[in-house]
Scaffold this active site. Structure first.
Site, short mmCIF file in Angstrom:
data_model
loop_
_atom_site.label_atom_id
_atom_site.label_comp_id
_atom_site.label_asym_id
_atom_site.label_seq_id
_atom_site.Cartn_x
_atom_site.Cartn_y
_atom_site.Cartn_z
N GLY A 25 0.82 -1.21 0.00
CA GLY A 25 0.00 0.00 0.00
C GLY A 25 0.85 1.26 0.00
N ASP A 52 -3.54 5.07 1.51
CA ASP A 52 -3.87 5.44 2.88
C ASP A 52 -3.77 6.94 3.05
OD1 ASP A 52 -4.13 4.70 5.84
OD2 ASP A 52 -2.28 5.88 5.85
N TYR A 57 -4.04 14.20 8.07
CA TYR A 57 -2.94 14.50 7.14
C TYR A 57 -3.27 15.69 6.24
CZ TYR A 57 -1.56 9.60 8.11
OH TYR A 57 -1.23 8.42 8.70
N LYS A 86 -8.95 7.86 7.89
CA LYS A 86 -8.99 7.68 9.34
C LYS A 86 -9.73 8.82 10.05
CE LYS A 86 -4.25 5.97 8.99
NZ LYS A 86 -3.68 6.90 8.01
N HIS A 119 -7.91 6.64 14.10
CA HIS A 119 -6.50 6.98 13.87
C HIS A 119 -5.62 6.65 15.08
CE1 HIS A 119 -3.78 9.91 11.42
NE2 HIS A 119 -3.03 9.07 12.10
N SER A 169 -5.93 1.93 14.75
CA SER A 169 -4.54 2.25 14.47
C SER A 169 -3.86 2.72 15.75
CB SER A 169 -4.51 3.36 13.41
OG SER A 169 -3.26 3.96 13.35
N HIS A 222 10.68 5.13 7.93
CA HIS A 222 10.36 6.56 7.88
C HIS A 222 11.60 7.46 7.72
CE1 HIS A 222 7.54 9.83 8.19
NE2 HIS A 222 8.34 10.45 9.03
N SER A 264 6.63 7.69 -0.81
CA SER A 264 7.74 8.42 -1.42
C SER A 264 7.18 9.53 -2.29
CB SER A 264 8.61 7.48 -2.27
OG SER A 264 9.62 8.24 -2.89
N ASN A 266 9.14 10.57 -4.69
CA ASN A 266 10.03 10.46 -5.84
C ASN A 266 9.55 9.33 -6.77
OD1 ASN A 266 12.21 9.19 -7.25
ND2 ASN A 266 13.65 10.33 -5.97
N ARG A 269 11.62 6.12 -6.94
CA ARG A 269 11.49 5.29 -5.74
C ARG A 269 10.11 4.65 -5.63
NH1 ARG A 269 14.13 8.72 -0.82
NH2 ARG A 269 16.25 7.88 -0.95
N ASN A 273 9.59 0.82 -5.20
CA ASN A 273 8.85 0.24 -4.07
C ASN A 273 7.69 -0.64 -4.53
OD1 ASN A 273 10.63 1.70 -2.55
ND2 ASN A 273 9.17 3.24 -1.87
N1 LIG Z 1 -1.44 5.68 11.79
C1 LIG Z 1 -0.39 6.40 12.01
O1 LIG Z 1 -0.21 6.94 13.10
C2 LIG Z 1 0.63 6.56 10.94
C3 LIG Z 1 1.85 7.13 11.25
C4 LIG Z 1 2.80 7.28 10.24
C5 LIG Z 1 2.51 6.87 8.95
N2 LIG Z 1 1.30 6.34 8.66
C6 LIG Z 1 0.96 5.94 7.26
O2 LIG Z 1 1.95 5.10 6.74
C7 LIG Z 1 2.50 5.66 5.55
C8 LIG Z 1 3.92 5.21 5.41
O3 LIG Z 1 4.70 5.64 6.51
P1 LIG Z 1 6.12 6.29 6.34
O4 LIG Z 1 5.99 7.59 5.65
O5 LIG Z 1 6.82 6.25 7.61
O6 LIG Z 1 6.78 5.25 5.29
P2 LIG Z 1 8.26 4.80 4.99
O7 LIG Z 1 8.15 4.25 3.61
O8 LIG Z 1 8.83 3.99 6.08
O9 LIG Z 1 9.11 6.13 5.00
C9 LIG Z 1 9.02 7.10 4.01
C10 LIG Z 1 10.41 7.73 3.88
O10 LIG Z 1 11.30 6.80 3.25
C11 LIG Z 1 11.85 7.39 2.06
N3 LIG Z 1 11.85 6.34 1.01
C12 LIG Z 1 10.82 5.94 0.24
N4 LIG Z 1 11.19 4.99 -0.61
C13 LIG Z 1 12.50 4.77 -0.39
C14 LIG Z 1 13.44 3.89 -0.97
N5 LIG Z 1 13.09 3.06 -1.96
N6 LIG Z 1 14.71 3.91 -0.49
C15 LIG Z 1 15.05 4.74 0.51
N7 LIG Z 1 14.20 5.60 1.12
C16 LIG Z 1 12.93 5.62 0.66
C17 LIG Z 1 10.94 8.53 1.70
O11 LIG Z 1 11.67 9.58 1.12
P3 LIG Z 1 11.32 10.17 -0.37
O12 LIG Z 1 9.95 10.74 -0.31
O13 LIG Z 1 12.36 11.22 -0.55
O14 LIG Z 1 11.45 9.03 -1.33
C18 LIG Z 1 10.41 8.98 3.06
O15 LIG Z 1 11.30 9.89 3.68
C19 LIG Z 1 2.26 7.17 5.70
O16 LIG Z 1 2.28 7.86 4.49
C20 LIG Z 1 0.89 7.15 6.31
O17 LIG Z 1 -0.07 6.91 5.30
C21 LIG Z 1 0.37 6.15 9.62
#
Ligand SMILES: NC(=O)c1ccc[n+]([C@@H]2O[C@H](COP(=O)([O-])OP(=O)(O)OC[C@H]3O[C@@H](n4cnc5c(N)ncnc54)[C@H](OP(=O)(O)O)[C@@H]3O)[C@@H](O)[C@H]2O)c1
Length: 313
Positions: A25, A52, A57, A86, A119, A169, A222, A264, A266, A269, A273
């Site tokens: 996702g 999501d 957000y 959420k 949430h 969540s 993250h 991401s 980008n 990426r 992914n």
């Molecule tokens: N329920 C909650 O409390 C909660 C909390 C946090 C998140 N979430 C949900 O979960 C989603 C994902 O969480 P997350 O943002 O922490 O995800 P994540 O994928 O762990 O982290 C995203 C970070 O990783 C980088 N990244 C992405 N692809 C990459 C790759 N192939 N290689 C290296 N670095 C890479 C991105 O940078 P770039 O953009 O520069 O590529 C960004 O800084 C959120 O968008 C949100 O929908 C929910």
């Protein structure tokens, strides 16, 4: 080992009969609206079919616009996309749930939402201020509503039809058990931080036993320290199997039976992914047994205050 090429299309059946959630996702916790819109479009074009977002957000409008743009091109249909949003902490009072859900649904421009999550389990002072604080800067919680009261209001949304499945969540195992034991409609999904530094095995095993999908966020860590994408076991496996560290982490998450979210801005990426394929069993074992680091990156589970969202509006 699953067919390596099929891994990215893995779907996990939901326990309420409303269908199945794509394991892979795309999360839209992206502060900039233009970047959110572009990233959502790129992710749809790359192949992601689960998205999501959240009231908190403030990306529902952009996600809705990007989806509509792609649907209008005719290549992807609404029914092929699994849309998650959420309920925010300030809307836990039962009478606030339906208006909040309807506002989200409208911003997303969809007739139904595939999954609606509470949430966090923390109720904040009800109102339009999403981050209510007292004069000392402390969060103002709402003691007048329980998580179960809010859950019952989500159950009613399912009865009414525009919400296909519900979940929670940022909860721990005990809170999940409380809801499961009291619920008329069991949670279909439990959405929590998880990656090799926070594998949440006990929660995952409980969820599997109850037919609940565990959806992991921060599946690439993250971009926070210590960086799981730079872990020597992960980078070693990546080199050996000719994948990127991110692809190893995402494959691990799917192969152990979770759904996941990654984000991401980008396009390269985003494609990387989605291009996930299975890693060998010995690589799975190496991650499970060899990685000893344990760290929670997002403290939201302790306070209800989102760790990854800037406080300012
Ligand atoms: N329920 C909650 O409390 C909660 C909390 C946090 C998140 N979430 C949900 O979960 C989603 C994902 O969480 P997350 O943002 O922490 O995800 P994540 O994928 O762990 O982290 C995203 C970070 O990783 C980088 N990244 C992405 N692809 C990459 C790759 N192939 N290689 C290296 N670095 C890479 C991105 O940078 P770039 O953009 O520069 O590529 C960004 O800084 C959120 O968008 C949100 O929908 C929910």
């Amino acid at each position: 080992m699953p067919n390596p090429n099929d891994l990215r299309y893995t779907k996990i059946a939901l326990n309420n009969g409303s269908g199945a959630i794509p394991a892979l996702g795309f999360g839209t916790l992206i502060p900039d609206p233009v970047a959110t819109r572009n990233a959502t479009k790129s992710a749809l074009e790359a192949g992601f079919r689960a998205f999501d977002t959240a009231e908190r957000y403030r990306t529902e409008k952009e996600v809705g616009e990007a989806m509509q743009e792609v649907f209008k091109e005719g290549k992807i249909k609404r029914e092929e996309v699994f849309v998650i949003t959420k309920l925010w902490n300030t809307n836990h009072r039962p009478e606030r749930v339906k208006p909040a859900f309807e506002a989200s649904r409208k911003k997303l421009q969809v007739d139904y939402v595939d999954l609606y999550l509470i949430h966090t389990p923390f109720a904040f002072q009800p109102g339009d201020e999403q981050d209510p604080r007292d004069a000392n800067g402390n969060v103002i919680y709402d003691k007048g509503v329980t998580l179960l009261d809010t859950w019952r209001a989500l159950e009613r949304l399912v009865d009414e039809g525009a919400c296909k499945a519900i979940g929670i969540s940022d909860v721990g195992l005990e809170q999940v058990k409380e809801i499961v034991n009291a619920a008329r409609i069991k949670p279909a999904v439990v959405h929590v931080e998880s990656h090799p530094y926070l594998p949440e095995w006990d929660l995952l095993n409980y969820c599997k036993e109850k037919g609940i999908v565990l959806q992991a966020f921060a599946s690439l860590g993250h971009n926070s320290e210590p960086k799981v994408v730079e872990d020597l076991i992960i980078t070693g496996i990546a080199k050996r199997v000719n994948k990127t560290p991110a692809q190893v982490l995402l494959a691990w998450a799917i192969q152990r039976g979770t759904a996941l979210l990654t984000t991401s801005k980008n396009p390269t990426r985003i494609q990387e992914n989605f291009d996930v394929s299975a890693i060998p069993d010995d690589a799975m074992r190496e991650i499970n047994d060899g990685i000893k680091t344990r760290v929670r990156l997002n403290a939201v589970v302790q306070t209800g205050v989102p760790g990854f969202i800037p406080r300012a509006k």
